[in-house]
Write an enzyme that holds these catalytic residues in place. Structure first.
Site, PDB file in Angstrom:
ATOM      1  N   SER A   2      -4.664   5.736   5.173  1.00  0.00           N
ATOM      2  CA  SER A   2      -4.917   4.234   5.262  1.00  0.00           C
ATOM      3  C   SER A   2      -3.864   3.795   4.749  1.00  0.00           C
ATOM      4  CB  SER A   2      -6.081   4.491   3.850  1.00  0.00           C
ATOM      5  OG  SER A   2      -5.685   3.070   3.310  1.00  0.00           O
ATOM      6  N   LYS A   3      -3.207   2.860   5.280  1.00  0.00           N
ATOM      7  CA  LYS A   3      -2.296   2.180   4.569  1.00  0.00           C
ATOM      8  C   LYS A   3      -2.184   1.881   3.210  1.00  0.00           C
ATOM      9  CE  LYS A   3      -1.232  -1.017   9.306  1.00  0.00           C
ATOM     10  NZ  LYS A   3      -1.376  -1.541   9.777  1.00  0.00           N
ATOM     11  N   ARG A   4      -3.905   1.430   2.644  1.00  0.00           N
ATOM     12  CA  ARG A   4      -4.066   1.503   0.793  1.00  0.00           C
ATOM     13  C   ARG A   4      -3.645   2.704   0.082  1.00  0.00           C
ATOM     14  NH1 ARG A   4      -9.059  -1.865   1.702  1.00  0.00           N
ATOM     15  NH2 ARG A   4      -8.854  -3.099   3.554  1.00  0.00           N
ATOM     16  N   ARG A   5      -3.910   3.775   1.264  1.00  0.00           N
ATOM     17  CA  ARG A   5      -3.443   4.795   0.124  1.00  0.00           C
ATOM     18  C   ARG A   5      -2.769   5.603   0.700  1.00  0.00           C
ATOM     19  NH1 ARG A   5      -8.948   6.475   2.102  1.00  0.00           N
ATOM     20  NH2 ARG A   5      -7.998   7.574   3.320  1.00  0.00           N
ATOM     21  N   VAL A  49       2.115   5.977   5.540  1.00  0.00           N
ATOM     22  CA  VAL A  49       1.584   5.800   7.053  1.00  0.00           C
ATOM     23  C   VAL A  49       2.777   4.826   7.128  1.00  0.00           C
ATOM     24  CG1 VAL A  49      -0.609   5.879   6.505  1.00  0.00           C
ATOM     25  CG2 VAL A  49       0.408   3.226   6.608  1.00  0.00           C
TER      26      VAL A  49
END
Length: 469
Positions: A234-237, A240
């Site tokens: 995930s881009k938020r977590r 990446v």
């Protein structure tokens, strides 16, 4: 038939490592088949698209070896808007789609339950085009849609479980499902190689291909990329962004080698192999459909191997962005005029064996180019204990009279200083290392002292001794 594959990212953010993996797989497959790699920028999300994100995609592809001029494109999805609308009109005119103004709340009120999908209310009450009228595809009532997939076999979907899905919004603009299909048709795409997350859309898209009278492409859904908790990256977590790895100092060769191992492996129980081997051996039908773990620790180890394999001259060149700074890489702590290229060349081979990403070069060599070392206070506290002052005094006295300032002479002299006090070399050199470099770990001490020079080394040792008063 000429094989034509496509990579179709959206310019709405940093370039995802999962996207880079898919791009490489498409690239290799096209090359193996004597085909064409098409780059299509899916830029119809006007609110989120930015030109710099498009440039980021092109730059990232350049970095991993898919260079501009070697592929077809970039095409832009927005340029094909007329074809999208024309296809929507054909589907409506042929009875394969109908207009509807139902909201989620309307359906829920009619069915008296939580929304479980569209109930087909307007199937026989086509409203025709108009403001707020969405166009829905008329899914067959019976039968199945079989997706022939090179990696996943033949996933089968019951048509009755596929709702009449929207293909154009109330303002007439086509949604992703239709635009994607029309673009692939227009560009003659024969093979769609993409991430597993798109598999649920595939039966809908295959139905659209059939309804528009064109044979669907060959499908291949590569495994989803997950983190250590087996969650989709995930881009938020998660970390990446390919650009983040590039700016940290990962080598392009290491990155693309590692990305190709996410779901596939070369023969002979090998992992680190020449790119030519990957290009020769990669087979889509050998890709493992199970989720692929993106192991950053393993990637880092990979990168260290690639760094150590570089000729020293290439390693020196590769380090330059971190030694000077760039638009995206922070400048080092020294001033440009303080950098000594000869001194760096003298220690480069030593540093090359100790770092795993190129950004680590700065803390390994900064002591050579600063007027005084950057002291790691934790290292100072841990090292400068009782006896350190006397040890530094003895080392300074011994080094002052040293005839030859070279690594071997420095080592034997400090060994003698320690032996007089019943200390092994490790204990003896620790205060000297912190005094000279500011840290407890780094390049070999005596080679560092040799390159630093007698005057600067002794000045730092005396300064450390004064701090201990």
């Amino acid at each position: 038939m000429t094989v034509r594959v496509r990579f179709a990212p959206s310019p709405t953010g940093m370039f995802h490592v999962g996207g880079a993996r898919s791009a490489l797989q498409n690239w290799i497959y096209a090359k193996q088949q004597g085909g064409v790699f098409v780059l299509r920028i899916e830029d119809t999300d006007a609110a989120r698209n930015k030109p710099e994100w498009t440039e980021g995609i092109l730059s990232a592809l350049d970095w991993i070896g898919i260079s501009r001029g070697s592929y077809e494109g970039p095409h832009f999805q927005s340029e094909n808007a007329g074809e999208h609308r024309a296809a929507a009109a054909r589907l409506h005119d042929s009875g394969r789609a109908y207009y509807c103004d139902c909201t989620r709340e309307d359906v829920q009120a009619r069915t008296g339950s939580q929304y479980q999908g569209y109930d087909g209310y307007h199937r026989d009450r086509d409203l025709g085009p108009g403001v707020g009228h969405a166009l829905r595809f008329r899914t067959p009532d019976e039968g199945t849609t079989v997706v022939v997939d090179l990696i996943r076999g033949e996933p089968t979907f019951e048509n009755r479980l596929i709702e009449d899905f929207v293909i154009a919004r109330g303002d007439g603009s086509p949604v992703f499902l239709l635009a994607n299909v029309v673009d692939d048709m227009t560009m003659g795409i024969t093979h769609v190689i993409r991430a597993e997350e798109h598999l649920p859309n595939t039966p809908k898209q295959q139905l659209l291909w059939d309804a528009l009278g064109v044979k669907p492409p060959v499908w291949a859904h590569v495994p989803v990329v997950v983190n250590e908790k087996r969650q989709k990256l995930s881009k938020r977590r998660d970390k990446v962004a390919l650009e983040a790895y590039r700016e940290e100092g990962y080598l392009a060769g290491a990155m693309r080698n590692y990305l190709m191992l996410l779901g596939w492996a070369p023969s002979g129980d090998r992992e680190i192999v020449p790119w030519s081997v990957i290009e020769d051996e990669f087979r889509l039908d050998e890709v493992n459909p199970s989720p692929a773990f993106f192991d950053e620790k393993k990637l880092r180890a990979f990168n260290g191997e690639y760094i150590r394999a570089l000729p020293v001259a290439e390693f020196i060149d590769a380090c330059q962005p971190w030694l000077t700074g760039t638009g995206t890489i922070a400048p080092p702590p020294w001033q440009p005029e303080e950098f000594d290229a000869d001194a760096f060349a003298a220690v480069a081979a030593l540093a090359q064996t100790r770092i795993t990403v190129l950004s680590e070069i700065v803390p390994n060599v900064d002591f050579l180019f600063l007027a005084s070392p950057l002291i790691d206070e934790a290292a100072w506290t841990k090292t400068m204990k009782d006896g350190s002052a006397e040890l530094l005094d003895a080392a300074v006295a011994a080094f002052e009279t040293l005839e030859s300032w070279d690594a071997e002479s420095l080592k034997s002299t400090l060994e003698a200083v320690g032996a007089e006090r019943g200390l092994k070399l490790g204990k003896t050199q620790a205060p000297v290392r912190v005094a000279v470099t500011g840290r407890t770990v780094g390049l070999p001490l005596f080679e560092s002292l040799e390159v630093l020079g007698r005057e600067r080394a002794l000045t730092r040792m005396r300064a450390a001794r004064l701090r201990l008063v």
